[in-house]
Design an enzyme around this catalytic site. Sequence first.
Site, PDB file in Angstrom:
ATOM      1  N   HIS A   1      84.189  35.766  49.826  1.00 17.66           N
ATOM      2  CA  HIS A   1      85.405  35.469  49.068  1.00 17.66           C
ATOM      3  C   HIS A   1      86.005  36.727  48.435  1.00 17.66           C
ATOM      4  O   HIS A   1      85.301  37.633  47.997  1.00 17.66           O
ATOM      5  CB  HIS A   1      85.109  34.448  47.979  1.00 17.66           C
ATOM      6  CG  HIS A   1      84.142  34.953  46.932  1.00 17.66           C
ATOM      7  ND1 HIS A   1      84.548  35.662  45.818  1.00 17.66           N
ATOM      8  CD2 HIS A   1      82.796  34.878  46.851  1.00 17.66           C
ATOM      9  CE1 HIS A   1      83.500  35.981  45.084  1.00 17.66           C
ATOM     10  NE2 HIS A   1      82.417  35.524  45.694  1.00 17.66           N
ATOM     11  N   ASP A   2      87.317  36.782  48.433  1.00 15.87           N
ATOM     12  CA  ASP A   2      88.078  37.816  47.728  1.00 15.87           C
ATOM     13  C   ASP A   2      87.853  39.227  48.271  1.00 15.87           C
ATOM     14  O   ASP A   2      88.192  40.212  47.601  1.00 15.87           O
ATOM     15  CB  ASP A   2      87.780  37.796  46.222  1.00 15.87           C
ATOM     16  CG  ASP A   2      88.110  36.462  45.578  1.00 15.87           C
ATOM     17  OD1 ASP A   2      89.298  36.122  45.522  1.00 15.87           O
ATOM     18  OD2 ASP A   2      87.174  35.757  45.146  1.00 15.87           O
TER      19      ASP A   2
ATOM     20  N   GLY B   1      80.983  38.853  48.140  1.00 17.78           N
ATOM     21  CA  GLY B   1      82.313  38.695  47.593  1.00 17.78           C
ATOM     22  C   GLY B   1      82.887  39.958  46.981  1.00 17.78           C
ATOM     23  O   GLY B   1      82.172  40.813  46.463  1.00 17.78           O
TER      24      GLY B   1
END
Length: 257
Positions: free
Chosen positions: A116-117, A134
């Site tokens: 994520h991200d 992440g």
Amino acid sequence: MKNTFIHKNAVLGNNISLGNGVTIEQDVVIGNNSQIGNNVTILSGTRIGENCQIHSNAVLGGMPQDLKYRGEYTLLEIGDNNIIREFVTINKGTISKGKTSIGNSNLIMSNAHIGHDCVIGNNSIIGFSVGMAGEVIVQDWVNISGLTAIHQFSIIGENTMISGLSRVVKDVPPYIIVAHEPLRFAGVNTVGLKRREFTSDKIDELRSIYRVLFQEKRNTKFALELITEKFRKTVERDKILSFVEQSKRGIIKGYEF
């Protein structure tokens, strides 16, 4: 196209090729001339550019594997001309950044995971089974070899090469090769830089800058001051200085020249 599901609200461009068993949820956009292989799953909030190849069993836009995620609306944005090979998984963002972002013209090899991200730049190669936690940032023209594990929040500088089976827990400055365990400087990325038409004089300059950075025994701050004083202002010198100064995790270690 057997057992293929495309939500009525998905937006597909022209000349899209779809394999068997593909699932495309609502709120997905796919650009022109992209190829989607067998059993690919593309989940809500995913944006894919033009001329991309998504190979069999990839899963794009999955929920973040992060306990702070509470189902908020986030995205996965993938640019143009990317090749995403078999069984790759790329999660969308969390409230932290709101999206995971992949630039243009990257090759992401089989079984790689991008958390994520994360922010991936352009023209990079992510090797097979690379695990990226992440909020990792990968700048342009990076080559990450297979089975490398990258700690969350790490930053990989442009034009770097990371050897296979590496464990990345510190930031990796630009223009270099890193290898060994624990991970450390293994030289300037001469082959990669020559392919990008860096001159021999420029490569020698980079080698000299890193010699100062990694041989200075007092501290990094003093090494940066020496580099600023000793080397004329260039784009590459200033990128190295800025990268090291802004590193929150600290940079990888050097070796004795």
